[in-house]
Design a protein around this motif. Sequence first.
Motif, PDB file in Angstrom:
ATOM      1  N   VAL A 182      58.547  -0.060  49.590  1.00 48.18           N
ATOM      2  CA  VAL A 182      57.812   1.112  49.115  1.00 48.18           C
ATOM      3  C   VAL A 182      58.180   1.420  47.669  1.00 48.18           C
ATOM      4  O   VAL A 182      57.312   1.719  46.842  1.00 48.18           O
ATOM      5  CB  VAL A 182      58.056   2.332  50.031  1.00 48.18           C
ATOM      6  CG1 VAL A 182      57.481   3.596  49.429  1.00 48.18           C
ATOM      7  CG2 VAL A 182      57.453   2.087  51.404  1.00 48.18           C
ATOM      8  N   ALA A 183      59.456   1.325  47.314  1.00 50.74           N
ATOM      9  CA  ALA A 183      59.881   1.607  45.944  1.00 50.74           C
ATOM     10  C   ALA A 183      59.267   0.614  44.957  1.00 50.74           C
ATOM     11  O   ALA A 183      58.754   1.006  43.904  1.00 50.74           O
ATOM     12  CB  ALA A 183      61.405   1.583  45.844  1.00 50.74           C
ATOM     13  N   VAL A 184      59.286  -0.671  45.297  1.00 47.78           N
ATOM     14  CA  VAL A 184      58.737  -1.697  44.402  1.00 47.78           C
ATOM     15  C   VAL A 184      57.224  -1.542  44.263  1.00 47.78           C
ATOM     16  O   VAL A 184      56.681  -1.574  43.158  1.00 47.78           O
ATOM     17  CB  VAL A 184      59.115  -3.114  44.895  1.00 47.78           C
ATOM     18  CG1 VAL A 184      58.327  -4.182  44.169  1.00 47.78           C
ATOM     19  CG2 VAL A 184      60.608  -3.348  44.712  1.00 47.78           C
ATOM     20  N   VAL A 185      56.533  -1.347  45.385  1.00 52.11           N
ATOM     21  CA  VAL A 185      55.076  -1.198  45.324  1.00 52.11           C
ATOM     22  C   VAL A 185      54.701   0.074  44.566  1.00 52.11           C
ATOM     23  O   VAL A 185      53.764   0.069  43.757  1.00 52.11           O
ATOM     24  CB  VAL A 185      54.451  -1.227  46.737  1.00 52.11           C
ATOM     25  CG1 VAL A 185      52.985  -0.843  46.703  1.00 52.11           C
ATOM     26  CG2 VAL A 185      54.610  -2.608  47.352  1.00 52.11           C
ATOM     27  N   SER A 186      55.433   1.155  44.783  1.00 47.96           N
ATOM     28  CA  SER A 186      55.168   2.395  44.047  1.00 47.96           C
ATOM     29  C   SER A 186      55.359   2.190  42.552  1.00 47.96           C
ATOM     30  O   SER A 186      54.565   2.677  41.740  1.00 47.96           O
ATOM     31  CB  SER A 186      56.086   3.520  44.523  1.00 47.96           C
ATOM     32  OG  SER A 186      55.758   3.910  45.824  1.00 47.96           O
ATOM     33  N   ALA A 187      56.399   1.465  42.181  1.00 44.66           N
ATOM     34  CA  ALA A 187      56.650   1.202  40.766  1.00 44.66           C
ATOM     35  C   ALA A 187      55.549   0.336  40.162  1.00 44.66           C
ATOM     36  O   ALA A 187      55.065   0.614  39.060  1.00 44.66           O
ATOM     37  CB  ALA A 187      58.008   0.535  40.585  1.00 44.66           C
ATOM     38  N   ILE A 188      55.120  -0.696  40.878  1.00 46.02           N
ATOM     39  CA  ILE A 188      54.069  -1.585  40.365  1.00 46.02           C
ATOM     40  C   ILE A 188      52.742  -0.845  40.238  1.00 46.02           C
ATOM     41  O   ILE A 188      52.088  -0.888  39.192  1.00 46.02           O
ATOM     42  CB  ILE A 188      53.923  -2.833  41.263  1.00 46.02           C
ATOM     43  CG1 ILE A 188      55.155  -3.727  41.116  1.00 46.02           C
ATOM     44  CG2 ILE A 188      52.649  -3.615  40.920  1.00 46.02           C
ATOM     45  CD1 ILE A 188      55.235  -4.853  42.126  1.00 46.02           C
ATOM     46  N   LEU A 189      52.329  -0.150  41.300  1.00 47.46           N
ATOM     47  CA  LEU A 189      51.074   0.598  41.237  1.00 47.46           C
ATOM     48  C   LEU A 189      51.147   1.716  40.199  1.00 47.46           C
ATOM     49  O   LEU A 189      50.173   1.990  39.503  1.00 47.46           O
ATOM     50  CB  LEU A 189      50.715   1.166  42.612  1.00 47.46           C
ATOM     51  CG  LEU A 189      50.325   0.135  43.675  1.00 47.46           C
ATOM     52  CD1 LEU A 189      50.075   0.821  45.016  1.00 47.46           C
ATOM     53  CD2 LEU A 189      49.124  -0.671  43.254  1.00 47.46           C
ATOM     54  N   PHE A 218      56.157   8.898  34.393  1.00 41.69           N
ATOM     55  CA  PHE A 218      57.122   9.796  35.007  1.00 41.69           C
ATOM     56  C   PHE A 218      56.917   9.845  36.519  1.00 41.69           C
ATOM     57  O   PHE A 218      57.869   9.756  37.295  1.00 41.69           O
ATOM     58  CB  PHE A 218      56.991  11.198  34.400  1.00 41.69           C
ATOM     59  CG  PHE A 218      57.818  12.241  35.088  1.00 41.69           C
ATOM     60  CD1 PHE A 218      59.176  12.327  34.860  1.00 41.69           C
ATOM     61  CD2 PHE A 218      57.235  13.131  35.978  1.00 41.69           C
ATOM     62  CE1 PHE A 218      59.953  13.293  35.496  1.00 41.69           C
ATOM     63  CE2 PHE A 218      57.991  14.094  36.612  1.00 41.69           C
ATOM     64  CZ  PHE A 218      59.346  14.175  36.367  1.00 41.69           C
ATOM     65  N   THR A 219      55.662   9.973  36.942  1.00 41.72           N
ATOM     66  CA  THR A 219      55.351  10.008  38.372  1.00 41.72           C
ATOM     67  C   THR A 219      55.827   8.736  39.060  1.00 41.72           C
ATOM     68  O   THR A 219      56.436   8.787  40.128  1.00 41.72           O
ATOM     69  CB  THR A 219      53.833  10.195  38.583  1.00 41.72           C
ATOM     70  OG1 THR A 219      53.444  11.437  37.993  1.00 41.72           O
ATOM     71  CG2 THR A 219      53.469  10.198  40.053  1.00 41.72           C
ATOM     72  N   ALA A 220      55.546   7.586  38.466  1.00 41.81           N
ATOM     73  CA  ALA A 220      55.938   6.303  39.063  1.00 41.81           C
ATOM     74  C   ALA A 220      57.453   6.173  39.156  1.00 41.81           C
ATOM     75  O   ALA A 220      57.987   5.752  40.193  1.00 41.81           O
ATOM     76  CB  ALA A 220      55.359   5.148  38.245  1.00 41.81           C
ATOM     77  N   ILE A 221      58.153   6.561  38.096  1.00 42.28           N
ATOM     78  CA  ILE A 221      59.612   6.447  38.087  1.00 42.28           C
ATOM     79  C   ILE A 221      60.243   7.379  39.117  1.00 42.28           C
ATOM     80  O   ILE A 221      61.124   6.981  39.882  1.00 42.28           O
ATOM     81  CB  ILE A 221      60.170   6.735  36.678  1.00 42.28           C
ATOM     82  CG1 ILE A 221      59.791   5.590  35.733  1.00 42.28           C
ATOM     83  CG2 ILE A 221      61.677   6.940  36.701  1.00 42.28           C
ATOM     84  CD1 ILE A 221      60.022   5.887  34.277  1.00 42.28           C
ATOM     85  N   VAL A 222      59.775   8.612  39.173  1.00 35.29           N
ATOM     86  CA  VAL A 222      60.336   9.579  40.125  1.00 35.29           C
ATOM     87  C   VAL A 222      60.032   9.160  41.569  1.00 35.29           C
ATOM     88  O   VAL A 222      60.903   9.210  42.432  1.00 35.29           O
ATOM     89  CB  VAL A 222      59.828  11.004  39.834  1.00 35.29           C
ATOM     90  CG1 VAL A 222      60.224  11.965  40.949  1.00 35.29           C
ATOM     91  CG2 VAL A 222      60.373  11.488  38.506  1.00 35.29           C
TER      92      VAL A 222
END
Length: 118
Positions: free
Chosen positions: A39-46, A62-66
Amino acid sequence: MKILGREPVVVLNTLSAVLGLIVSLGVTSLTAEQAGATVAVVSAILGGIAAALTRPVAPQAFTAIVAAGATAVAAFGYEVSQGTVGAVNTLVLAVLTLLTRVQVSPAPPSAPTGPQSV
Protein backbone atom coordinates in the motif's frame (compact mmCIF):
# COMPACT_ATOMS: atom_id res chain seq x y z
CA MET A 1 -5.85 15.84 -19.21
CA LYS A 2 -8.64 13.87 -17.58
CA ILE A 3 -8.84 10.24 -16.53
CA LEU A 4 -12.29 8.68 -16.91
CA GLY A 5 -13.70 12.20 -17.24
CA ARG A 6 -12.30 13.25 -13.85
CA GLU A 7 -9.27 15.15 -12.66
CA PRO A 8 -6.19 12.91 -12.34
CA VAL A 9 -5.57 13.69 -8.68
CA VAL A 10 -9.05 12.56 -7.69
CA VAL A 11 -8.93 9.35 -9.75
CA LEU A 12 -5.44 8.33 -8.65
CA ASN A 13 -6.08 9.05 -4.97
CA THR A 14 -9.34 7.12 -5.21
CA LEU A 15 -7.50 4.14 -6.72
CA SER A 16 -5.02 4.25 -3.87
CA ALA A 17 -7.85 4.46 -1.33
CA VAL A 18 -9.57 1.48 -2.99
CA LEU A 19 -6.35 -0.48 -2.58
CA GLY A 20 -6.38 0.48 1.09
CA LEU A 21 -9.97 -0.74 1.35
CA ILE A 22 -9.13 -4.07 -0.27
CA VAL A 23 -6.26 -4.51 2.18
CA SER A 24 -8.43 -3.52 5.15
CA LEU A 25 -11.06 -6.07 4.19
CA GLY A 26 -8.40 -8.78 4.24
CA VAL A 27 -9.27 -10.23 0.84
CA THR A 28 -5.58 -10.75 0.14
CA SER A 29 -3.32 -13.39 1.62
CA LEU A 30 -0.69 -10.79 2.53
CA THR A 31 0.69 -10.34 6.02
CA ALA A 32 0.24 -6.94 7.65
CA GLU A 33 3.84 -6.04 6.81
CA GLN A 34 3.48 -7.11 3.17
CA ALA A 35 0.18 -5.27 2.87
CA GLY A 36 1.69 -2.15 4.43
CA ALA A 37 4.66 -2.21 2.09
CA THR A 38 2.43 -2.76 -0.94
CA VAL A 39 0.00 0.00 0.00
CA ALA A 40 2.82 2.43 0.83
CA VAL A 41 4.66 1.79 -2.46
CA VAL A 42 1.50 1.96 -4.59
CA SER A 43 0.37 5.13 -2.80
CA ALA A 44 3.76 6.72 -3.44
CA ILE A 45 3.76 5.73 -7.13
CA LEU A 46 0.19 6.87 -7.78
CA GLY A 47 0.84 10.03 -5.79
CA GLY A 48 3.92 10.76 -7.88
CA ILE A 49 1.94 10.32 -11.08
CA ALA A 50 -0.82 12.57 -9.73
CA ALA A 51 1.76 15.19 -8.72
CA ALA A 52 3.22 15.14 -12.23
CA LEU A 53 -0.24 15.71 -13.69
CA THR A 54 -1.21 18.64 -11.45
CA ARG A 55 0.01 22.16 -10.79
CA PRO A 56 1.32 23.19 -8.36
CA VAL A 57 3.08 19.94 -7.57
CA ALA A 58 3.62 20.62 -3.84
CA PRO A 59 0.11 19.85 -2.43
CA GLN A 60 -0.17 16.53 -4.27
CA ALA A 61 3.42 15.59 -3.47
CA PHE A 62 2.71 16.36 0.19
CA THR A 63 -0.40 14.16 0.06
CA ALA A 64 1.55 11.27 -1.48
CA ILE A 65 4.40 11.53 1.02
CA VAL A 66 2.12 11.74 4.06
CA ALA A 67 -0.14 8.88 2.87
CA ALA A 68 2.79 6.58 2.08
CA GLY A 69 4.55 7.57 5.30
CA ALA A 70 1.49 7.06 7.50
CA THR A 71 0.90 3.66 5.94
CA ALA A 72 4.52 2.63 6.42
CA VAL A 73 4.51 3.81 10.05
CA ALA A 74 1.28 1.91 10.72
CA ALA A 75 2.68 -1.25 9.12
CA PHE A 76 6.20 -1.21 10.47
CA GLY A 77 6.16 1.06 13.52
CA TYR A 78 3.31 -0.61 15.34
CA GLU A 79 1.91 -4.10 15.64
CA VAL A 80 -1.38 -3.43 13.88
CA SER A 81 -3.59 -5.57 11.70
CA GLN A 82 -3.84 -5.53 7.94
CA GLY A 83 -7.21 -3.83 8.31
CA THR A 84 -5.72 -0.97 10.31
CA VAL A 85 -3.01 -0.43 7.69
CA GLY A 86 -5.64 -0.12 4.95
CA ALA A 87 -7.84 2.10 7.09
CA VAL A 88 -4.97 4.50 7.87
CA ASN A 89 -4.15 4.79 4.16
CA THR A 90 -7.77 5.38 3.17
CA LEU A 91 -8.40 7.96 5.89
CA VAL A 92 -5.22 9.95 5.20
CA LEU A 93 -5.86 9.98 1.45
CA ALA A 94 -9.49 11.02 1.81
CA VAL A 95 -8.77 13.86 4.23
CA LEU A 96 -5.75 15.20 2.36
CA THR A 97 -7.44 14.95 -1.03
CA LEU A 98 -10.33 17.04 0.28
CA LEU A 99 -8.01 19.57 1.92
CA THR A 100 -5.64 20.01 -1.04
CA ARG A 101 -8.21 19.75 -3.85
CA VAL A 102 -8.80 23.51 -4.00
CA GLN A 103 -5.06 24.14 -4.29
CA VAL A 104 -4.37 22.02 -7.39
CA SER A 105 -5.59 21.91 -10.96
CA PRO A 106 -4.77 19.69 -13.92
CA ALA A 107 -1.49 20.62 -15.57
CA PRO A 108 -1.91 22.41 -18.90
CA PRO A 109 -0.87 20.37 -21.92
CA SER A 110 2.70 21.06 -22.95
CA ALA A 111 3.30 23.05 -26.10
CA PRO A 112 4.54 21.12 -29.14
CA THR A 113 8.31 21.33 -29.47
CA GLY A 114 8.76 20.34 -33.11
CA PRO A 115 8.06 22.27 -36.29
CA GLN A 116 4.40 22.82 -37.08
CA SER A 117 2.92 22.26 -40.49
CA VAL A 118 -0.13 24.23 -41.57
